[in-house]
Design a protein around this motif. Structure first.
Motif: not given
Length: 451
Positions: A237-243, A252-253, A297-303, A305-315
């Protein structure tokens, strides 16, 4: 003279109607909620309160027809009463098994969408002024948000009747206003979803090569739970608040990564349940009906990719889809050639349903609240936000083995722990649980397209 109104179905109603008519199991889209009441209860007032609720909300008096019509319609009848059954066990010892048998018998009595009142109640009178109350309905007439609306009204009406007053509540807004809102929409939904799903090759699902798995077409419902601890949940939740990302986007991610790993793919799709209640519609939070929809919901990412990047893209992707949440899944599928897109669903339960056990209300002391629901999808991951997060897997054990589900849930738990401690972790660095290896997956997994 008995018909109050006739109008079209919403997108999810159309899907529920089709699946109910074609479903092989009797429990498709059947929902059941039960709870224990302690204290005196006037059965007559309880029944009258329920019938007043039925008279207030047209969606609870709906039946559904399609014969001879270009499109199915829902017909709202003027005068209906809630099927109300009282079982008196107050003079005997009642085991949990006996209660479960009553609930099972109720579930086995399926609803006829054309003929039945699609909402019914059983009250089991128990010793020592206790009552088991069982509310059952077909999902086509209302979603989970409505449980709060109906129970609040039920309490208010019951108390007024008990006090000798004529029940008086504000006029209830009707579901038809939402259908009218849908019909006035002019967004180019098919273009959006066609672009969103461009070049996707349907293949995302779970199935198991195990001799013990039944070939039956009957949906055999089973359930497994997993809890995410408070400390890990706090870090998330701290991470999500910051982002400035939502909890739903986080899950979803995570689910996308699970599907990518199990399908050995960097492009996966799963279904997501969205609230579907448009803020622009007046009194939307008070309308009883089915608003939720299932969207891809479509999730696309290569190996790399950092999780934080995927999370922001998903949002960002989630925000881009919001204006198209009401599109019927059948229309979305038609826009990409009519293929089945997924067999797994992720549901993030954020409707205002008070699930606190041992809650004392003005009506009664309520405890032991449980819910049964079933859909046509083979795997449904449900996330309940709490101090921690509670994960529930609802699955068809005639299609996916309980052992496989245990492995999936363990992997979800393991991935969440890893990204909570290191949000910058690369997808390829995420480790499966010790009980799961890639070699095991190659044995356990068979592609959805092989069915």
């Amino acid at each position: 003279h008995t018909v109050e109104d006739i109008f079209a179905l919403s997108p999810l109603q159309n899907g529920s109607y089709y699946h109910t008519l074609s479903g092989h199991g009797s429990n498709v889209y059947f929902e059941q909620m039960n709870y224990r009441l302690e204290g005196s209860l006037d059965i007559h007032f309880a029944e009258e309160a329920l019938n007043i609720i039925l008279s207030r909300h047209g969606s609870l008096r709906a039946n559904f027809f399609h014969q001879g019509l270009e499109m199915p319609v829902q017909v709202i009848s003027r005068d209906k009463r809630v099927p109300f059954t009282v079982i008196d066990y107050s003079d005997r010892k009642v085991s949990d098994h006996m209660i479960e048998e009553i609930k099972l018998m109720d579930r086995e009595k399926s609803f006829s969408l054309q003929d039945d009142v699609l909402f019914r109640v059983i009250i089991v009178c128990l010793p020592s002024d206790s009552f088991e109350v069982i509310w059952s309905h077909h999902h086509i007439i209302m979603d989970g948000w409505c449980n709060t609306i109906l129970f609040r009204e039920y309490q208010e009406i019951y108390q007024q009747l008990q006090a000798g007053r004529c029940p008086s509540l504000p006029t209830a807004p009707q579901y038809k206003s939402y259908i009218q809102w849908l019909q006035e929409r002019t967004d180019a939904c098919d273009t959006f979803w066609k672009r969103y799903l461009a070049d996707f090759q349907p293949r995302s699902g779970f199935l198991v090569k195990t001799s013990g798995i039944s070939k039956s077409t009957i949906y055999k419902h089973e359930r497994r739970w997993k809890h995410i601890g408070k400390d890990v949940s706090t870090d998330i939740r701290y991470l999500l608040k910051d982002l400035q990302c939502t909890e739903a986007s986080f899950f979803h991610a995570i689910w996308g990564i699970i599907l990518m790993r199990y399908n050995m793919s960097n492009d996966v799709v799963f279904g997501s349940i969205v609230s579907g209640r448009p803020p622009a519609l007046n009194y939307i939070e008070e309308i009883v009906g089915l608003f939720i929809n299932c969207i891809p919901v479509r999730i696309m990412a290569n190996d790399d990719t950092a999780f934080i990047q995927l999370l922001q893209k998903t949002q960002a992707q989630s925000l881009s889809c919001q204006n198209y949440h009401y599109t019927a899944l059948s229309e979305i599928m038609a826009s990409v050639g009519g293929e089945t897109l997924f067999n797994t669903i992720l549901t993030f339960e954020n409707y205002p349903l008070d699930n606190d056990e041992d809650k004392t209300t003005d009506l009664k002391r309520i405890s032991e609240v449980t819910v049964f629901e079933e859909t046509n999808y083979d795997f449904n991951l449900v996330v309940f936000p709490d101090e921690g997060f509670i994960l529930r897997a609802d699955f068809n054990s005639n299609r996916i083995s309980p052992e496989m589900v245990e492995k999936i849930m363990t992997d979800v738990h393991t991935f969440i722990g890893q990204v909570a401690s290191n949000p910058q972790i690369l997808i390829r660095s995420l480790q499966l649980s010790e009980a799961n290896t890639d070699s095991e997956h190659s044995i356990l997994l068979t592609k959805l397209t092989e069915l």
